[in-house]
Design an enzyme around this catalytic site. Sequence first.
Site, PDB file in Angstrom:
ATOM      1  N   GLY A  14       2.866  -1.266   4.261  1.00 40.48           N
ATOM      2  CA  GLY A  14       2.882   0.160   3.944  1.00 40.48           C
ATOM      3  C   GLY A  14       4.300   0.628   3.663  1.00 40.48           C
ATOM      4  N   GLY A  15       4.930   1.218   4.675  1.00 35.87           N
ATOM      5  CA  GLY A  15       6.259   1.828   4.533  1.00 35.87           C
ATOM      6  C   GLY A  15       7.278   0.977   3.792  1.00 35.87           C
ATOM      7  N   GLU A  41      -6.667   4.534   8.091  1.00 34.37           N
ATOM      8  CA  GLU A  41      -6.433   5.964   7.844  1.00 34.37           C
ATOM      9  C   GLU A  41      -7.669   6.617   7.235  1.00 34.37           C
ATOM     10  OE1 GLU A  41      -2.771   5.350   5.737  1.00 34.37           O
ATOM     11  OE2 GLU A  41      -1.836   4.808   7.629  1.00 34.37           O
ATOM     12  N   SER A  88       3.584  -2.402  10.268  1.00 41.17           N
ATOM     13  CA  SER A  88       5.038  -2.483  10.428  1.00 41.17           C
ATOM     14  C   SER A  88       5.622  -3.831  10.004  1.00 41.17           C
ATOM     15  CB  SER A  88       5.443  -2.133  11.867  1.00 41.17           C
ATOM     16  OG  SER A  88       5.062  -0.807  12.165  1.00 41.17           O
ATOM     17  N   GLY A 136       2.720   1.971  10.856  1.00 36.16           N
ATOM     18  CA  GLY A 136       3.694   3.055  10.706  1.00 36.16           C
ATOM     19  C   GLY A 136       4.412   3.420  11.993  1.00 36.16           C
ATOM     20  N   GLU A 176      -5.254  -5.140  10.638  1.00 30.47           N
ATOM     21  CA  GLU A 176      -4.201  -4.143  10.863  1.00 30.47           C
ATOM     22  C   GLU A 176      -4.462  -3.437  12.183  1.00 30.47           C
ATOM     23  OE1 GLU A 176      -2.294  -2.942   6.898  1.00 30.47           O
ATOM     24  OE2 GLU A 176      -4.037  -1.676   7.161  1.00 30.47           O
ATOM     25  N   ASN A 218       0.863  -1.173   0.000  1.00 30.12           N
ATOM     26  CA  ASN A 218       0.000   0.000   0.000  1.00 30.12           C
ATOM     27  C   ASN A 218       0.904   1.229   0.000  1.00 30.12           C
ATOM     28  OD1 ASN A 218      -1.787   2.050   0.585  1.00 30.12           O
ATOM     29  ND2 ASN A 218      -2.319   1.312   2.639  1.00 30.12           N
ATOM     30  N   TRP A 219       0.950   1.907  -1.137  1.00 26.23           N
ATOM     31  CA  TRP A 219       1.870   3.048  -1.260  1.00 26.23           C
ATOM     32  C   TRP A 219       1.311   4.330  -0.657  1.00 26.23           C
ATOM     33  CZ3 TRP A 219       4.321   2.600  -6.884  1.00 26.23           C
ATOM     34  CH2 TRP A 219       5.147   1.470  -6.913  1.00 26.23           C
ATOM     35  N   LYS A 220       0.069   4.282  -0.215  1.00 26.50           N
ATOM     36  CA  LYS A 220      -0.558   5.445   0.444  1.00 26.50           C
ATOM     37  C   LYS A 220      -0.346   6.714  -0.406  1.00 26.50           C
ATOM     38  CE  LYS A 220      -0.098   3.120   4.825  1.00 26.50           C
ATOM     39  NZ  LYS A 220       0.028   3.195   6.273  1.00 26.50           N
TER      40      LYS A 220
HETATM   41  P1  PGA Z   1       2.987   0.094   7.669  1.00 24.57           P
HETATM   42  O1  PGA Z   1       1.514   0.305   7.077  1.00 24.57           O
HETATM   43  O2  PGA Z   1       3.512  -1.181   7.066  1.00 24.57           O
HETATM   44  O3  PGA Z   1       3.742   1.300   7.256  1.00 24.57           O
HETATM   45  O4  PGA Z   1       2.832  -0.036   9.153  1.00 24.57           O
HETATM   46  C1  PGA Z   1       0.625  -0.757   6.905  1.00 24.57           C
HETATM   47  C2  PGA Z   1      -0.682  -0.268   6.329  1.00 24.57           C
HETATM   48  O5  PGA Z   1      -1.161   0.793   6.738  1.00 24.57           O
HETATM   49  O6  PGA Z   1      -1.269  -0.930   5.441  1.00 24.57           O
END
Ligand code: PGA
Length: 254
Positions: free
Chosen positions: A236-237, A99, A215, A175, A169, A11-13
């Site tokens: 994510g990250g 989010e 994470s 994050g 999640e 997920n590149w947000k």
């Molecule tokens: P993260 O994000 O890996 O940066 O914790 C996960 C997500 O929000 O899908």
Amino acid sequence: MEDRRALIAGNWKMFKTCSEAVETARQLVEFVPDVNEIDVMIAPAFTSLALVNDIVQGSCISLGAQNVFWEKEGAYTGETSSDMLVSAGCKYVIIGHSERRQYFGETDETVKKRIDAAINGDLIPILCVGEMEKERESGETFSVLDKQIKKGLEDFSYSDLRTLVIAYEPVWAIGTGKTATSDQAQEVHLFLRSLLEKSFGAKFSESVRILYGGSVKPNNISELMAMNDIDGALVGGASLNAEMFSRIIHFKHQ
Ligand code: PGA
């Protein structure tokens, strides 16, 4: 136990301009030339979807979107329909990410409408659920998840949901660098599976893929994936960097 095919999703947000997204997608195709044993997906921002699709087409990497609106078309400024996403090359769509719930007023009711739009629009929905830190601390984790799952999937039948993917999640792990331990995640995944069994039957609950997110990094993916009820990850990250994401995808060979 049913043999569920793992899915590693990135997920590149709200990161990467068009050129940055194209560059990362190019690198990823290079790092992950042929993964056959699992499914891989990346979800760039809307602006980069069609461009990234040109890069990943024909590779083992599928495209996903980060949201979908429930109407087919109309005067809905700023929204994107399932047909538009499919025309940009999307196969998956992330729905109800924490989010969106936290900052954009997403509710279980709107989640349900988006899932309906995804199913009817030939997109695989990835439904995100998860508790906040204070909810975990006050022992409400299971009741929060129970509500998110029941309301988000209310009125759907087993056959409507045959492609559904769930992503657990925990909001406190997103994050933050704090990952749920693999035992904590496994406990919740098992709970989710038993919840789904009650609503949709054993066949469904045994076949539905439940991803863990929060994470996930190259150094914790193997331990998470070793758990019985963890069928993949929503990253994510660590998905923003092609080399790091490819190490997560290759977790079996680490
Ligand atoms: P993260 O994000 O890996 O940066 O914790 C996960 C997500 O929000 O899908």
